[in-house]
Design an enzyme around this catalytic site. Structure first.
Site, short mmCIF file in Angstrom:
data_model
loop_
_atom_site.label_atom_id
_atom_site.label_comp_id
_atom_site.label_asym_id
_atom_site.label_seq_id
_atom_site.Cartn_x
_atom_site.Cartn_y
_atom_site.Cartn_z
N SER A 13 0.93 -1.14 0.24
CA SER A 13 0.07 -0.55 0.04
C SER A 13 0.72 0.97 -0.20
CB SER A 13 -0.53 -0.10 1.15
OG SER A 13 -0.07 0.00 2.45
N LYS A 108 9.43 1.45 8.04
CA LYS A 108 9.17 1.72 8.87
C LYS A 108 9.13 0.30 9.89
CE LYS A 108 6.38 5.95 7.74
NZ LYS A 108 4.62 6.86 7.52
N LYS A 193 6.44 4.79 16.40
CA LYS A 193 5.07 4.79 16.54
C LYS A 193 4.72 3.81 16.36
CE LYS A 193 4.49 5.35 11.78
NZ LYS A 193 3.36 4.52 11.46
N SER A 256 -4.68 2.87 10.95
CA SER A 256 -3.72 2.27 11.38
C SER A 256 -3.73 0.69 11.41
CB SER A 256 -3.25 2.81 12.70
OG SER A 256 -2.33 1.86 13.31
N ARG A 257 -2.90 -0.14 10.97
CA ARG A 257 -2.88 -1.76 10.65
C ARG A 257 -2.58 -2.03 12.05
NH1 ARG A 257 0.59 -2.67 5.65
NH2 ARG A 257 -0.40 -1.07 5.12
N ASN A 258 -0.88 -0.74 12.45
CA ASN A 258 -1.12 -1.72 14.08
C ASN A 258 -1.83 -1.40 14.92
OD1 ASN A 258 1.88 -1.98 13.77
ND2 ASN A 258 2.06 -0.28 12.15
N GLU A 283 4.39 -3.78 10.42
CA GLU A 283 5.27 -3.54 11.60
C GLU A 283 6.05 -3.39 13.01
OE1 GLU A 283 8.18 -3.38 9.81
OE2 GLU A 283 8.10 -2.44 7.65
#
Length: 333
Positions: A13, A108, A193, A256-258, A283
């Site tokens: 992405s 990242k 982050k 936000s996937r995290n 990540e």
């Protein structure tokens, strides 16, 4: 910059978002996809079927290849956008020298094989001068790039002219860019982050409210400052968008996937089941182990990192999230 040929390594992405931005200003780009089938799909349908499928490309602007060496050789400037967990395998396939290239990292994450930042790996292992290494970072979700919502990027390089050159290639009506010489600090901020966003997600999954989230983020930016200062001291404003701004959007955004990954962990998913449910890379999962090991290696002089430690214990030591976060609440202020 118009004479420089830019190549993108990666097809996720963020790579797709960067390709869209560059195509706003540049005639053509070289773009590496791992799968030939995906290239054939893009050529037929003018979009990436897996990521940001709403983004349409002019095929005349794209030189697509599944041969990573072909893209590296054809490019003067390379943007690395392969997830950190898979980057080393990709780089091991490269037979072309990087020494006449400029490399910008858009990953990242930390390389799990050696706990190095991508920029550090290119400098320490590939022996590329820091003047030829840069970072593309900032509070900028790929999904909002696809929607052309106003976003801000920070382009960092030891050579500020090189940073400005890349910034000029990325500026468009929905992308603002600023430059920095803090390549280590901005890259670490982009990594950390994601860990703090997982912590925010876990807290949300456990039922903690907005009041706690605000305290968690307040402590996270201070923890980030301590960690980065330990790694590389220079004058920086931790409240700038590359640090605090990126932390906030990753910690709070529905894109936000995290945070999404952490939310599932807080709700009782195992790490494996959460990853299978997402079908995307968080990540922060890999970064939490690397950051924990980096901090631990400092021994008694290590920075105080209770949030990183808590996330690591939940994800890698299978400790109960509720128990760990109950303990964490007493370490925050």
């Amino acid at each position: 910059m118009s004479e420089k040929k830019i190549g993108i390594l990666g097809s996720g992405s963020w790579a797709t978002a960067l390709a869209k931005i560059l195509c706003e200003n540049k005639t053509s780009i070289n773009w590496y996809f791992r799968e030939e089938d995906t290239i054939n799909y893009v050529k037929e349908h003018q979009h990436n079927k897996e990521y940001l499928s709403s983004v349409q490309f002019d095929l005349d602007q794209l030189n697509l290849s599944s041969d990573i060496n072909e893209v590296v050789e054809a490019s003067d400037i390379l943007i690395i956008a392969i997830p950190s967990a898979f980057l080393m395998d990709a780089l091991n396939q490269v037979e072309i020298s990087f020494h006449n290239k400029i490399v910008f990292n858009a990953v990242k994450g930390i390389l799990p094989e050696n706990q190095k930042l991508v920029g550090e790996h290119f400098h320490d292992v590939i022996d590329l001068d820091f003047d030829k290494i840069g970072v593309i970072t900032g509070p900028c979700h790929a999904e909002e790039v696809a929607l052309e919502r106003l976003s801000y990027l920070t382009i960092a390089c030891a050579d500020i002219n090189t940073a400005e050159m890349m910034a000029n290639s990325l500026r468009c009506h929905y992308i603002n860019c600023k430059t920095s010489t803090d390549i280590i600090g901005t890259e670490y901020a982009a990594v950390l982050k994601n860990i703090y966003a997982i912590a925010a997600g876990i807290a949300h999954g456990l039922g903690y409210g907005d009041n706690f989230q605000s305290v968690l983020m307040s402590n996270a930016i201070r923890e980030m400052k301590r960690f980065i200062k330990k790694r590389y001291q220079m004058k920086r404003n931790i409240n700038d968008s590359a640090y605090l701004g990126d932390l906030l959007v990753t910690g709070y955004s529905n894109f936000s996937r995290n945070r999404f990954f952490g939310n599932m962990i807080g709700k009782g998913y195992t790490v494996k089941s959460a990853m299978m449910e997402m079908n995307m890379i968080a990540e922060g999962y890999y970064a939490s182990e690397s950051a924990y090991l980096i901090s631990k290696s400092d021994g008694k002089n290590k920075a105080k990192t209770p949030i990183i430690n808590a996330v690591y214990k939940v994800l890698y030591q299978n400790e109960n999230p509720r128990t760990i976060f109950e303990k964490l609440t007493h370490k925050l202020d």
